[in-house]
Design a protein around this motif. Structure first.
Motif, PDB file in Angstrom:
ATOM      1  N   ASP A 126       0.802  -1.230   0.000  1.00 33.91           N
ATOM      2  CA  ASP A 126       0.000   0.000   0.000  1.00 33.91           C
ATOM      3  C   ASP A 126       0.827   1.269   0.000  1.00 33.91           C
ATOM      4  O   ASP A 126       0.278   2.371   0.050  1.00 33.91           O
ATOM      5  CB  ASP A 126      -0.939   0.015   1.211  1.00 33.91           C
ATOM      6  N   GLY A 127       2.148   1.139  -0.044  1.00 35.77           N
ATOM      7  CA  GLY A 127       3.007   2.321  -0.090  1.00 35.77           C
ATOM      8  C   GLY A 127       3.165   3.029   1.241  1.00 35.77           C
ATOM      9  O   GLY A 127       3.664   4.161   1.292  1.00 35.77           O
ATOM     10  N   LEU A 128       2.738   2.394   2.353  1.00 37.44           N
ATOM     11  CA  LEU A 128       2.854   3.024   3.658  1.00 37.44           C
ATOM     12  C   LEU A 128       4.326   3.280   3.990  1.00 37.44           C
ATOM     13  O   LEU A 128       5.131   2.350   3.998  1.00 37.44           O
ATOM     14  CB  LEU A 128       2.246   2.124   4.734  1.00 37.44           C
ATOM     15  N   PRO A 129       4.704   4.533   4.260  1.00 40.78           N
ATOM     16  CA  PRO A 129       6.110   4.799   4.621  1.00 40.78           C
ATOM     17  C   PRO A 129       6.421   4.227   5.999  1.00 40.78           C
ATOM     18  O   PRO A 129       5.696   4.489   6.970  1.00 40.78           O
ATOM     19  CB  PRO A 129       6.184   6.335   4.612  1.00 40.78           C
ATOM     20  N   LEU A 130       7.471   3.450   6.082  1.00 38.90           N
ATOM     21  CA  LEU A 130       7.855   2.816   7.336  1.00 38.90           C
ATOM     22  C   LEU A 130       8.974   3.572   8.038  1.00 38.90           C
ATOM     23  O   LEU A 130       9.001   3.676   9.261  1.00 38.90           O
ATOM     24  CB  LEU A 130       8.280   1.373   7.082  1.00 38.90           C
ATOM     25  N   SER A 131       9.898   4.107   7.241  1.00 36.00           N
ATOM     26  CA  SER A 131      10.992   4.896   7.789  1.00 36.00           C
ATOM     27  C   SER A 131      11.597   5.719   6.659  1.00 36.00           C
ATOM     28  O   SER A 131      11.375   5.437   5.479  1.00 36.00           O
ATOM     29  CB  SER A 131      12.059   3.997   8.426  1.00 36.00           C
ATOM     30  N   ALA A 132      12.358   6.750   7.029  1.00 41.15           N
ATOM     31  CA  ALA A 132      12.995   7.601   6.023  1.00 41.15           C
ATOM     32  C   ALA A 132      14.112   8.379   6.683  1.00 41.15           C
ATOM     33  O   ALA A 132      14.130   8.575   7.903  1.00 41.15           O
ATOM     34  CB  ALA A 132      11.978   8.556   5.387  1.00 41.15           C
ATOM     35  N   SER A 133      15.048   8.817   5.868  1.00 40.58           N
ATOM     36  CA  SER A 133      16.136   9.631   6.392  1.00 40.58           C
ATOM     37  C   SER A 133      15.636  11.042   6.661  1.00 40.58           C
ATOM     38  O   SER A 133      14.793  11.574   5.933  1.00 40.58           O
ATOM     39  CB  SER A 133      17.304   9.663   5.394  1.00 40.58           C
ATOM     40  N   THR A 134      16.138  11.624   7.726  1.00 36.83           N
ATOM     41  CA  THR A 134      15.793  13.003   8.071  1.00 36.83           C
ATOM     42  C   THR A 134      16.791  13.925   7.407  1.00 36.83           C
ATOM     43  O   THR A 134      18.005  13.792   7.617  1.00 36.83           O
ATOM     44  CB  THR A 134      15.831  13.213   9.591  1.00 36.83           C
ATOM     45  N   ASP A 135      16.302  14.836   6.581  1.00 34.71           N
ATOM     46  CA  ASP A 135      17.209  15.762   5.913  1.00 34.71           C
ATOM     47  C   ASP A 135      16.560  17.134   5.864  1.00 34.71           C
ATOM     48  O   ASP A 135      15.355  17.287   5.964  1.00 34.71           O
ATOM     49  CB  ASP A 135      17.541  15.272   4.498  1.00 34.71           C
ATOM     50  N   TYR A 136      17.404  18.117   5.691  1.00 35.52           N
ATOM     51  CA  TYR A 136      16.941  19.497   5.691  1.00 35.52           C
ATOM     52  C   TYR A 136      17.292  20.180   4.368  1.00 35.52           C
ATOM     53  O   TYR A 136      17.444  21.398   4.310  1.00 35.52           O
ATOM     54  CB  TYR A 136      17.566  20.252   6.873  1.00 35.52           C
ATOM     55  N   GLU A 137      17.401  19.382   3.324  1.00 33.30           N
ATOM     56  CA  GLU A 137      17.724  19.909   2.000  1.00 33.30           C
ATOM     57  C   GLU A 137      16.532  20.690   1.462  1.00 33.30           C
ATOM     58  O   GLU A 137      15.409  20.187   1.421  1.00 33.30           O
ATOM     59  CB  GLU A 137      18.065  18.748   1.056  1.00 33.30           C
ATOM     60  N   GLN A 138      16.785  21.935   1.036  1.00 30.75           N
ATOM     61  CA  GLN A 138      15.712  22.808   0.563  1.00 30.75           C
ATOM     62  C   GLN A 138      15.667  22.933  -0.956  1.00 30.75           C
ATOM     63  O   GLN A 138      14.885  23.729  -1.474  1.00 30.75           O
ATOM     64  CB  GLN A 138      15.882  24.211   1.183  1.00 30.75           C
ATOM     65  N   ASP A 139      16.495  22.175  -1.654  1.00 35.14           N
ATOM     66  CA  ASP A 139      16.509  22.253  -3.112  1.00 35.14           C
ATOM     67  C   ASP A 139      15.121  21.921  -3.676  1.00 35.14           C
ATOM     68  O   ASP A 139      14.541  20.877  -3.363  1.00 35.14           O
ATOM     69  CB  ASP A 139      17.554  21.268  -3.667  1.00 35.14           C
ATOM     70  N   LYS A 140      14.586  22.801  -4.513  1.00 35.09           N
ATOM     71  CA  LYS A 140      13.221  22.628  -5.020  1.00 35.09           C
ATOM     72  C   LYS A 140      13.087  21.382  -5.881  1.00 35.09           C
ATOM     73  O   LYS A 140      12.082  20.666  -5.816  1.00 35.09           O
ATOM     74  CB  LYS A 140      12.802  23.865  -5.818  1.00 35.09           C
ATOM     75  N   GLU A 141      14.107  21.126  -6.716  1.00 34.31           N
ATOM     76  CA  GLU A 141      14.042  19.943  -7.581  1.00 34.31           C
ATOM     77  C   GLU A 141      14.062  18.667  -6.756  1.00 34.31           C
ATOM     78  O   GLU A 141      13.361  17.701  -7.070  1.00 34.31           O
ATOM     79  CB  GLU A 141      15.208  19.961  -8.573  1.00 34.31           C
ATOM     80  N   LEU A 142      14.853  18.664  -5.691  1.00 29.26           N
ATOM     81  CA  LEU A 142      14.907  17.490  -4.829  1.00 29.26           C
ATOM     82  C   LEU A 142      13.565  17.289  -4.119  1.00 29.26           C
ATOM     83  O   LEU A 142      13.072  16.165  -4.008  1.00 29.26           O
ATOM     84  CB  LEU A 142      16.036  17.628  -3.806  1.00 29.26           C
ATOM     85  N   GLN A 143      12.977  18.370  -3.644  1.00 25.76           N
ATOM     86  CA  GLN A 143      11.683  18.271  -2.980  1.00 25.76           C
ATOM     87  C   GLN A 143      10.620  17.749  -3.938  1.00 25.76           C
ATOM     88  O   GLN A 143       9.759  16.951  -3.554  1.00 25.76           O
ATOM     89  CB  GLN A 143      11.270  19.649  -2.425  1.00 25.76           C
ATOM     90  N   GLU A 144      10.671  18.175  -5.207  1.00 27.12           N
ATOM     91  CA  GLU A 144       9.714  17.692  -6.202  1.00 27.12           C
ATOM     92  C   GLU A 144       9.930  16.209  -6.474  1.00 27.12           C
ATOM     93  O   GLU A 144       8.964  15.438  -6.619  1.00 27.12           O
ATOM     94  CB  GLU A 144       9.867  18.495  -7.500  1.00 27.12           C
TER      95      GLU A 144
END
Length: 303
Positions: free
Chosen positions: A14-32
């Motif tokens: 179902d695509g439920l996120p289980l875990s992810a890295s914490t980052d503070y990158e503000q790059d717009k392309e990366l966020q997209e």
């Protein structure tokens, strides 16, 4: 600069996120790109178990196994081998750390957020590729990627899973988890025909045995069971030859063992040549199953 930017672990169903890295990158392309990953994670089951997607200045790589998907975003110049080594480490650690039942029963997003600690440590290591610790499995992964390269997804695939092509059926449906097998060869076709023939002969003899029992109570009903088991084993081998299955080689060997055992029990009703024919066809079919591997994977000759 070549580096890993983001990683996440999701449940394939179902695509439920289980875990992810914490980052503070503000790059717009990366966020997209990370937003597109959310849509992609809900459709992982429609894609092969190892894929790469080029998204502008970034690459999105993912693998899936045992109902869990592992995704990462890296710069386009980051080596593919290192990217999949990184995902392989996440996969191994996550499988060892968490019970499958707990993963299956998870309801809240990021139920395993503590796994972020391992993701961050691993990301730091792989962002320093000269360190010896990142080269432990490099040669093995190079060989594996050479034999079974990741499928290259396109931007159209990404738009499709994110809802831009809702009426277009996915061309990957059925590839995962049932992987595509190598093309059928002439020996494979011959073995399949012979296996069907043996199954038909067993079925015919089994029906005759039932008729004999109905006319004579002294007949052994176990002969009927042996004939029908032989039929089932032959047909199951044909199924394993045609379709991918987990533990496919082991199942084909067990089916061959059942063919041998049923023919040993029927030695009083068959001559030696008939028994040898059935066993030889079963062995030939087992060999063809082992030779017909998922596309890109080298044949496995080990029992």
């Amino acid at each position: 600069m070549s580096m890993v930017l983001f990683a996440s672990v999701v449940r394939v169903g179902d695509g439920l996120p289980l875990s992810a890295s914490t980052d503070y990158e503000q790059d717009k392309e990366l966020q997209e790109t990370k937003k597109n990953i959310k849509g992609l994670s809900k459709k992982l089951g429609q894609f092969p178990d190892r894929c790469t997607l080029k998204a502008g200045p970034f690459n999105v790589n993912f693998t899936s196994a045992l109902g869990v998907g592992y995704l990462m975003v890296c710069t386009a110049s980051y080596p593919n081998v290192l990217a999949f080594c990184f995902l392989d480490e996440l996969q191994k650690e996550f499988i060892v750390t968490y019970d499958p039942k707990r993963i299956k029963n998870a309801v809240r997003p990021y139920s395993f957020i503590e796994f972020d600690t391992f993701i961050q440590k691993t990301k730091q290591r792989y962002n320093s590729p000269r360190s010896l610790s990142t080269k432990i499995n490099l040669s093995d992964m190079q060989t594996e990627i050479k034999l079974r390269p990741p499928y290259q997804l396109s931007a159209d695939d990404l738009r499709s899973v994110n809802g831009f092509s809702p009426h277009k059926s996915s061309k990957y449906e059925g590839i995962a988890p049932t992987q595509m097998l190598d093309p059928v060869t002439l020996p494979g076709i011959v073995s399949c025909v012979l296996s069907v023939l043996c199954g038909g002969l067993n079925l015919l003899r089994g029906v005759h045995a039932i008729e004999s029992i109905m006319q004579n109570d002294d007949e052994d009903f176990n002969y009927v069971i042996a004939f029908f088991l032989g039929t089932a084993a032959c047909l199951y081998q044909c199924f394993l030859f045609a379709y991918f299955s987990v533990w496919r080689n082991s199942k084909s060997f067990l089916a061959f063992a059942l063919i041998c055992l049923s023919n040993m029990y029927l030695y009083e009703l068959r001559n030696m040549w008939q028994i040898l024919f059935h066993v030889a066809v079963g062995a030939f079919m087992t060999l063809q199953i082992r030779l017909r591997q998922p596309q890109g994977k080298a044949p496995d000759y080990n029992v």
